[in-house]
Motif scaffolding. Structure first.
Motif, PDB file in Angstrom:
ATOM      1  N   LEU A   1      37.063  50.733  42.958  1.00  0.00           N
ATOM      2  CA  LEU A   1      37.846  49.604  43.436  1.00  0.00           C
ATOM      3  C   LEU A   1      39.310  49.755  43.024  1.00  0.00           C
ATOM      4  CD1 LEU A   1      35.387  46.767  42.386  1.00  0.00           C
ATOM      5  CD2 LEU A   1      35.860  47.474  44.731  1.00  0.00           C
ATOM      6  N   SER A   2      40.199  49.276  43.874  1.00  0.00           N
ATOM      7  CA  SER A   2      41.619  49.277  43.556  1.00  0.00           C
ATOM      8  C   SER A   2      42.013  47.921  42.975  1.00  0.00           C
ATOM      9  CB  SER A   2      42.437  49.541  44.819  1.00  0.00           C
ATOM     10  OG  SER A   2      42.379  48.414  45.692  1.00  0.00           O
ATOM     11  N   TYR A   3      43.236  47.823  42.492  1.00  0.00           N
ATOM     12  CA  TYR A   3      43.772  46.561  41.974  1.00  0.00           C
ATOM     13  C   TYR A   3      43.666  45.469  43.037  1.00  0.00           C
ATOM     14  CZ  TYR A   3      47.254  43.326  40.003  1.00  0.00           C
ATOM     15  OH  TYR A   3      47.911  42.219  39.512  1.00  0.00           O
ATOM     16  N   ASN A   4      44.130  45.772  44.247  1.00  0.00           N
ATOM     17  CA  ASN A   4      44.098  44.779  45.313  1.00  0.00           C
ATOM     18  C   ASN A   4      42.670  44.435  45.727  1.00  0.00           C
ATOM     19  OD1 ASN A   4      46.906  44.590  45.454  1.00  0.00           O
ATOM     20  ND2 ASN A   4      47.057  46.294  46.889  1.00  0.00           N
ATOM     21  N   ASN A   5      41.770  45.435  45.725  1.00  0.00           N
ATOM     22  CA  ASN A   5      40.357  45.167  46.020  1.00  0.00           C
ATOM     23  C   ASN A   5      39.788  44.139  45.045  1.00  0.00           C
ATOM     24  OD1 ASN A   5      39.545  48.652  46.786  1.00  0.00           O
ATOM     25  ND2 ASN A   5      40.256  47.015  48.146  1.00  0.00           N
ATOM     26  N   ILE A   6      40.048  44.343  43.766  1.00  0.00           N
ATOM     27  CA  ILE A   6      39.496  43.459  42.735  1.00  0.00           C
ATOM     28  C   ILE A   6      40.051  42.046  42.898  1.00  0.00           C
ATOM     29  CG2 ILE A   6      39.445  42.995  40.249  1.00  0.00           C
ATOM     30  CD1 ILE A   6      39.391  46.074  39.864  1.00  0.00           C
ATOM     31  N   ASN A   7      41.347  41.948  43.102  1.00  0.00           N
ATOM     32  CA  ASN A   7      41.985  40.638  43.253  1.00  0.00           C
ATOM     33  C   ASN A   7      41.430  39.896  44.474  1.00  0.00           C
ATOM     34  OD1 ASN A   7      44.059  38.726  42.377  1.00  0.00           O
ATOM     35  ND2 ASN A   7      45.102  39.262  44.275  1.00  0.00           N
ATOM     36  N   ASP A   8      41.324  40.590  45.594  1.00  0.00           N
ATOM     37  CA  ASP A   8      40.836  39.950  46.816  1.00  0.00           C
ATOM     38  C   ASP A   8      39.350  39.617  46.735  1.00  0.00           C
ATOM     39  OD1 ASP A   8      43.375  40.266  47.760  1.00  0.00           O
ATOM     40  OD2 ASP A   8      42.909  41.825  49.219  1.00  0.00           O
ATOM     41  N   THR A   9      38.575  40.507  46.128  1.00  0.00           N
ATOM     42  CA  THR A   9      37.137  40.269  46.022  1.00  0.00           C
ATOM     43  C   THR A   9      36.856  39.064  45.145  1.00  0.00           C
ATOM     44  OG1 THR A   9      36.707  42.633  46.323  1.00  0.00           O
ATOM     45  CG2 THR A   9      34.920  41.315  45.403  1.00  0.00           C
ATOM     46  N   ASP A  10      37.616  38.920  44.077  1.00  0.00           N
ATOM     47  CA  ASP A  10      37.466  37.747  43.217  1.00  0.00           C
ATOM     48  C   ASP A  10      37.753  36.471  44.010  1.00  0.00           C
ATOM     49  OD1 ASP A  10      37.336  36.439  40.446  1.00  0.00           O
ATOM     50  OD2 ASP A  10      39.331  35.836  41.118  1.00  0.00           O
ATOM     51  N   ALA A  11      38.827  36.478  44.793  1.00  0.00           N
ATOM     52  CA  ALA A  11      39.179  35.296  45.598  1.00  0.00           C
ATOM     53  C   ALA A  11      38.079  34.969  46.599  1.00  0.00           C
ATOM     54  CB  ALA A  11      40.502  35.539  46.323  1.00  0.00           C
ATOM     55  N   ALA A  12      37.513  35.991  47.223  1.00  0.00           N
ATOM     56  CA  ALA A  12      36.469  35.779  48.228  1.00  0.00           C
ATOM     57  C   ALA A  12      35.206  35.192  47.613  1.00  0.00           C
ATOM     58  CB  ALA A  12      36.153  37.102  48.929  1.00  0.00           C
ATOM     59  N   PHE A  13      34.801  35.728  46.465  1.00  0.00           N
ATOM     60  CA  PHE A  13      33.541  35.289  45.861  1.00  0.00           C
ATOM     61  C   PHE A  13      33.654  33.879  45.299  1.00  0.00           C
ATOM     62  CE2 PHE A  13      29.820  36.156  42.902  1.00  0.00           C
ATOM     63  CZ  PHE A  13      28.906  36.264  43.923  1.00  0.00           C
ATOM     64  N   GLU A  14      34.812  33.556  44.704  1.00  0.00           N
ATOM     65  CA  GLU A  14      35.003  32.202  44.202  1.00  0.00           C
ATOM     66  C   GLU A  14      34.996  31.196  45.354  1.00  0.00           C
ATOM     67  OE1 GLU A  14      35.132  30.969  41.153  1.00  0.00           O
ATOM     68  OE2 GLU A  14      35.041  32.873  40.063  1.00  0.00           O
ATOM     69  N   LEU A  15      35.510  31.592  46.515  1.00  0.00           N
ATOM     70  CA  LEU A  15      35.512  30.694  47.673  1.00  0.00           C
ATOM     71  C   LEU A  15      34.094  30.411  48.162  1.00  0.00           C
ATOM     72  CD1 LEU A  15      36.536  29.109  50.074  1.00  0.00           C
ATOM     73  CD2 LEU A  15      37.262  31.253  51.142  1.00  0.00           C
ATOM     74  N   VAL A  16      33.292  31.442  48.394  1.00  0.00           N
ATOM     75  CA  VAL A  16      31.952  31.183  48.945  1.00  0.00           C
ATOM     76  C   VAL A  16      31.073  30.443  47.944  1.00  0.00           C
ATOM     77  CG1 VAL A  16      31.962  33.065  50.619  1.00  0.00           C
ATOM     78  CG2 VAL A  16      31.101  33.494  48.296  1.00  0.00           C
ATOM     79  N   ALA A  17      31.354  30.613  46.636  1.00  0.00           N
ATOM     80  CA  ALA A  17      30.586  29.858  45.638  1.00  0.00           C
ATOM     81  C   ALA A  17      30.833  28.365  45.760  1.00  0.00           C
ATOM     82  CB  ALA A  17      30.948  30.336  44.235  1.00  0.00           C
ATOM     83  N   ASP A  18      31.973  28.000  46.341  1.00  0.00           N
ATOM     84  CA  ASP A  18      32.372  26.603  46.493  1.00  0.00           C
ATOM     85  C   ASP A  18      31.841  25.976  47.777  1.00  0.00           C
ATOM     86  OD1 ASP A  18      33.664  24.645  45.088  1.00  0.00           O
ATOM     87  OD2 ASP A  18      35.693  25.252  45.611  1.00  0.00           O
ATOM     88  N   LEU A  19      31.188  26.777  48.621  1.00  0.00           N
ATOM     89  CA  LEU A  19      30.789  26.330  49.953  1.00  0.00           C
ATOM     90  C   LEU A  19      29.289  26.079  50.057  1.00  0.00           C
ATOM     91  CD1 LEU A  19      32.987  28.743  52.093  1.00  0.00           C
ATOM     92  CD2 LEU A  19      33.355  26.288  51.733  1.00  0.00           C
ATOM     93  N   PRO A  20      28.829  25.412  51.129  1.00  0.00           N
ATOM     94  CA  PRO A  20      27.393  25.191  51.326  1.00  0.00           C
ATOM     95  C   PRO A  20      26.656  26.522  51.481  1.00  0.00           C
ATOM     96  CG  PRO A  20      28.693  23.786  52.794  1.00  0.00           C
ATOM     97  CD  PRO A  20      29.645  24.764  52.175  1.00  0.00           C
ATOM     98  N   PRO A  21      25.343  26.523  51.286  1.00  0.00           N
ATOM     99  CA  PRO A  21      24.565  27.750  51.475  1.00  0.00           C
ATOM    100  C   PRO A  21      24.769  28.333  52.871  1.00  0.00           C
ATOM    101  CG  PRO A  21      23.235  26.050  50.438  1.00  0.00           C
ATOM    102  CD  PRO A  21      24.522  25.395  50.843  1.00  0.00           C
ATOM    103  N   MET A  22      24.555  29.634  52.972  1.00  0.00           N
ATOM    104  CA  MET A  22      24.683  30.377  54.229  1.00  0.00           C
ATOM    105  C   MET A  22      26.138  30.374  54.716  1.00  0.00           C
ATOM    106  SD  MET A  22      22.125  32.047  55.513  1.00  0.00           S
ATOM    107  CE  MET A  22      20.648  31.065  55.242  1.00  0.00           C
ATOM    108  N   SER A  23      27.058  30.632  53.762  1.00  0.00           N
ATOM    109  CA  SER A  23      28.486  30.704  54.099  1.00  0.00           C
ATOM    110  C   SER A  23      29.015  32.109  53.860  1.00  0.00           C
ATOM    111  CB  SER A  23      29.295  29.723  53.243  1.00  0.00           C
ATOM    112  OG  SER A  23      28.983  28.392  53.562  1.00  0.00           O
ATOM    113  N   VAL A  24      30.003  32.475  54.663  1.00  0.00           N
ATOM    114  CA  VAL A  24      30.659  33.786  54.580  1.00  0.00           C
ATOM    115  C   VAL A  24      32.160  33.575  54.614  1.00  0.00           C
ATOM    116  CG1 VAL A  24      31.041  35.993  55.755  1.00  0.00           C
ATOM    117  CG2 VAL A  24      28.745  35.007  55.677  1.00  0.00           C
TER     118      VAL A  24
END
Length: 523
Positions: free
Chosen positions: A247-270
């Motif tokens: 993973l690159s620096y930008n990969n890690i930063n973006d992946t963290d943002a993506a995962f924190e977002l879907v954790a905040d959403l209803p089930p079956m979210s992308v």
């Protein structure tokens, strides 16, 4: 200074990894082994001759092991300058033998806290004697070699083999630096845990351990590395990478943002993320459906993006994802069939975490500025629909309210100024990071027109949608831009001096509008 040949080593470790092999290698070189408690027992069980520290100090281990190494004959042996006559005289007068090699790792405080142990257990895992010895030995690195990580045992043995059984000053300096880094991180972890007893901590410290060096940072001329804090929060730091390059620096930063977002959403979210902003977010009956709806929000930006799911990645979703180039996919898990689909895409990284982070868990964030740090609570704020105020003549329908809550949650994860259009549980236009809220509204509306063109719709995809704004509309112009795009319901914090003007404009446009009284700025 010539190499220092260790004659006496003190070994006291909580992590017994590699202990016996190290002890045997040192004993074969004629190094006397001093040890304590469980370390001494492990070495003796392996048939090695070990002298108890209590024999050296003349005091037994006491108070459940809290007191065993805090003694002049231990610290004098670590701190004595071998070429200083007064130090040598003191050693002879008080029977202090030199300790040339110190091998210590600390009570597992960080792991104990991360495990959710009770307060008394955490306190018992605050090491006192270990850090004191490490700091003493590291201070005297002209003479004393300090090893604090089992991963450095091989390096120590290689150093001894290369220098006739001794260690060189550069090696001791490097190990001293590692040692002070360890005690600093350890104290920072304890201080962070104890900080809950202060309203605003007088001093703050961060503790983290190198996970991996990175090729570069945001740009190739920037050096970078990834450190983990040991908190155990599910995400990139705890994930298993199943395939793909590092993973690159930008990969890690973006992946963290993506995962924190879907954790905040209803089930079956992308969620699909690009440059730390969502370019498409959706829920669905299946993950494949949710992914396709998220992709449709901004097909151009989705290319080379990060995809996060809040459930198990299945084969159908994997096949949909692989229809375009994607950098990283992160999910709590993945089926064997999904992994087989991804296996054909060698550059695609797949990360699984086992579970989702808790979006409501309180935690602190720090950001460096020139000459200091800004610290704040992470934005874990949530609004209960029952607490939302309807401020217009027309109230949102139940379907609109569901979409308003969805859009509001997504807006929380979009850089300010943030405008999010949503319809039927999917974003149809996102405006992010503009200096003007009106500009964000216009960009989001333009994105909705692009969606319509791609999908062959006769009108903007925002027609009949709802819109969320992360902060209040200071003027009615941003709201009117949303209305002109086709939005029929609005969610925003409220609180502007011109709220009455904005509400009046909403009523004139036939919009339903609700106030949350909570802002979600994200810079």
């Amino acid at each position: 200074m010539t190499a220092v040949v260790p004659r006496r080593a003190l070994i006291s470790v909580s992590d017994k990894t590699g202990l016996v092999d190290l002890g045997r290698a040192l004993a074969e070189r004629g190094v006397e082994l001093l040890s304590t408690g469980g370390s001494a027992a492990s070495l003796r069980d392996a048939g090695l001759e070990v002298r108890d520290v209590s024999d050296v100090t003349g005091f037994p281990e006491m108070m459940d092991g809290r007191v065993k190494t805090l003694h002049p004959r231990v610290h004098g042996g670590l701190l004595a300058l071998r070429d200083e006559p007064s130090h040598r005289a003191a050693m002879e007068e008080h029977g202090i033998g030199a300790i040339d090699l110190l091998v210590v790792n600390l009570y597992p405080f960080e792991a104990t806290v991360a495990s959710g142990a009770d307060e008394a257990t955490c306190i018992e895992n605050i090491d006192i004697g270990g850090p004191a010895m490490i700091r003493a030995g590291a201070k005297n690195h002209d003479w004393t070699t300090v090893i604090v990580d089992p991963e450095d045992y091989d390096a120590l043995l290689a150093e001894l083999a290369a220098h006739d059984g001794g260690t060189t000053l550069p090696f001791r300096q490097r190990q001293a630096a590692i040692a002070y880094g360890r005690t600093a991180a350890y104290d920072a972890a304890v201080a962070t845990w104890m900080a809950r007893y202060e309203d605003t901590p007088r001093r703050v410290a961060a503790a983290a351990r190198l996970s991996q060096p990175l090729r570069y940072g945001e740009n190739p001329h920037q050096d970078a590395a990834f450190y983990v804090d040991g908190s155990g929060r599910p995400g990139v730091a705890t994930a298993t990478q199943h395939q793909g390059k590092a993973l690159s620096y930008n990969n890690i930063n973006d992946t963290d943002a993506a995962f924190e977002l879907v954790a905040d959403l209803p089930p079956m979210s992308v969620a699909i993320i690009k440059h730390a902003n969502p370019c498409g977010v959706a829920t669905g009956e299946t993950f494949a459906q949710a992914y396709c709806r998220a992709y449709d929000c901004d097909r151009t930006s989705a290319f080379g993006g990060i995809v996060a799911l809040n459930g198990i990645l299945d084969e159908a979703t994997a096949r949909a994802i692989t229809e375009i180039f994607t950098e990283v996919v992160i999910a709590p898990g993945a089926t064997d069939a999904a992994r087989a689909v991804f296996a054909a895409k060698k550059n695609l990284r797949l990360l699984t975490t086992g579970t989702l982070p808790d979006p409501r868990m309180p935690r602190r964030a720090m950001r460096q500025v020139a000459g200091g740090w800004l610290a704040q609570d992470m934005d874990v704020g949530h609004v209960d629909p029952a607490e939302i105020s309807v401020v217009t003549k027309r109230a949102p329908t139940d379907d609109q309210m569901r979409d308003l809550m969805f859009a509001w949650t997504v807006a929380k994860h979009v850089k300010s100024n943030a405008i999010v259009y949503a319809k039927d549980g999917a974003t149809v236009g996102i405006g992010a990071g503009q200096m003007s809220r009106l500009d964000s509204s216009r960009i989001a509306a333009r994105k909705a027109l692009d969606v319509a063109e791609v999908l062959g719709l006769p009108h903007s995809a925002a027609q009949g949608s709802v819109v969320a704004s992360d902060a209040f509309f200071p003027f009615a112009d941003g709201l009117m831009a949303a209305a002109e795009a086709g939005a029929r319901a609005v969610i925003q914090p409220g609180g502007s001096m011109r709220d009455d003007d904005v509400i009046r404009a909403a009523d004139e446009a036939g919009l339903a509008m609700v106030f949350t009284s909570m802002r979600h700025f994200r810079h």
